[in-house]
Design an enzyme around this catalytic site. Structure first.
Site, PDB file in Angstrom:
ATOM      1  N   SER A  25      60.025 -26.414 -24.039  1.00  0.00           N
ATOM      2  CA  SER A  25      59.878 -25.038 -23.550  1.00  0.00           C
ATOM      3  C   SER A  25      59.914 -24.953 -22.029  1.00  0.00           C
ATOM      4  O   SER A  25      60.272 -23.900 -21.485  1.00  0.00           O
ATOM      5  CB  SER A  25      58.602 -24.395 -24.103  1.00  0.00           C
ATOM      6  OG  SER A  25      57.463 -25.133 -23.723  1.00  0.00           O
ATOM      7  N   THR A  78      56.252 -22.018 -20.736  1.00  0.00           N
ATOM      8  CA  THR A  78      57.169 -20.881 -20.751  1.00  0.00           C
ATOM      9  C   THR A  78      56.820 -19.856 -19.672  1.00  0.00           C
ATOM     10  O   THR A  78      57.685 -19.515 -18.857  1.00  0.00           O
ATOM     11  CB  THR A  78      57.240 -20.239 -22.146  1.00  0.00           C
ATOM     12  OG1 THR A  78      57.618 -21.247 -23.088  1.00  0.00           O
ATOM     13  CG2 THR A  78      58.249 -19.113 -22.187  1.00  0.00           C
TER      14      THR A  78
END
Length: 185
Positions: A25, A78
């Site tokens: 991510s 993220t």
């Protein structure tokens, strides 16, 4: 079902990392936030370690209000890809310090305290001038201030994780199910 933006935004993006067929991510978020690939574990840096401008920074250069809202912990890879630059996605203290230094108008996410080891989960944002809230009534009070006086600059950091949780419960406002409909709970 079509999204409202579908008629305006058409295209595709590949978010594969630069050093692996399977992306994590951090690299995937960086590809989305910065428009370029990087290595797994890396946030907001090129493959040779140089910072890349992300969409949040580009918006700030145009004097736009910015925010990041996540149901995970705020320092997760993220959201970090949209707000910070580090060679190690697990350098949570550096990520939080960079986020707080970005002058983002709204940061809303999960628990910083357990993830970063700070005694007060708002220690860093408070030092950077953020108004910090952790409950709905405080959030409503701050939102009303901005609504009543639109010239008031919003600089709000919200953390709604409970106790030792790292993230916000998925069912906030939806009751016991997470199907997008309010169960009335």
């Amino acid at each position: 079902n079509k999204m409202y933006l579908d008629e305006y935004l058409v295209g595709n993006i590949t978010t594969r990392s630069a050093d692996n067929e399977t992306t994590d991510s951090a690299a995937g978020g960086t590809a989305l936030a910065c428009g370029n690939r990087t290595n797994n574990e890396v946030v907001g840096l090129t493959t040779d370690g140089k910072p890349m401008a992300n969409i949040l920074e580009m918006c700030q250069m145009q004097d736009k209000a910015t925010g990041i809202i996540v149901n995970s912990h705020t320092s997760d890879a993220t959201p970090a890809a949209f707000t910070s630059h580090t060679s190690n996605r697990k350098d949570y203290k550096q990520i939080i310090n960079q986020m707080a230094s970005q002058n983002i108008n709204l940061v809303w996410g999960g628990c910083v305290k357990q993830r970063c080891g700070y005694g007060d989960k708002f220690e860093v944002p408070k030092k950077k001038g953020y108004t910090c809230v952790s409950d709905k009534s405080s959030l409503a009070k701050e939102a009303k201030k901005t609504y009543d006086d639109p010239s008031t600059e919003l600089k709000l950091w919200a953390d709604f994780a409970k106790g030792s949780e790292y993230q916000i419960a998925y069912d906030i406002g939806y009751g016991k199910s997470y199907d997008g409909y309010d169960d009335g709970d």
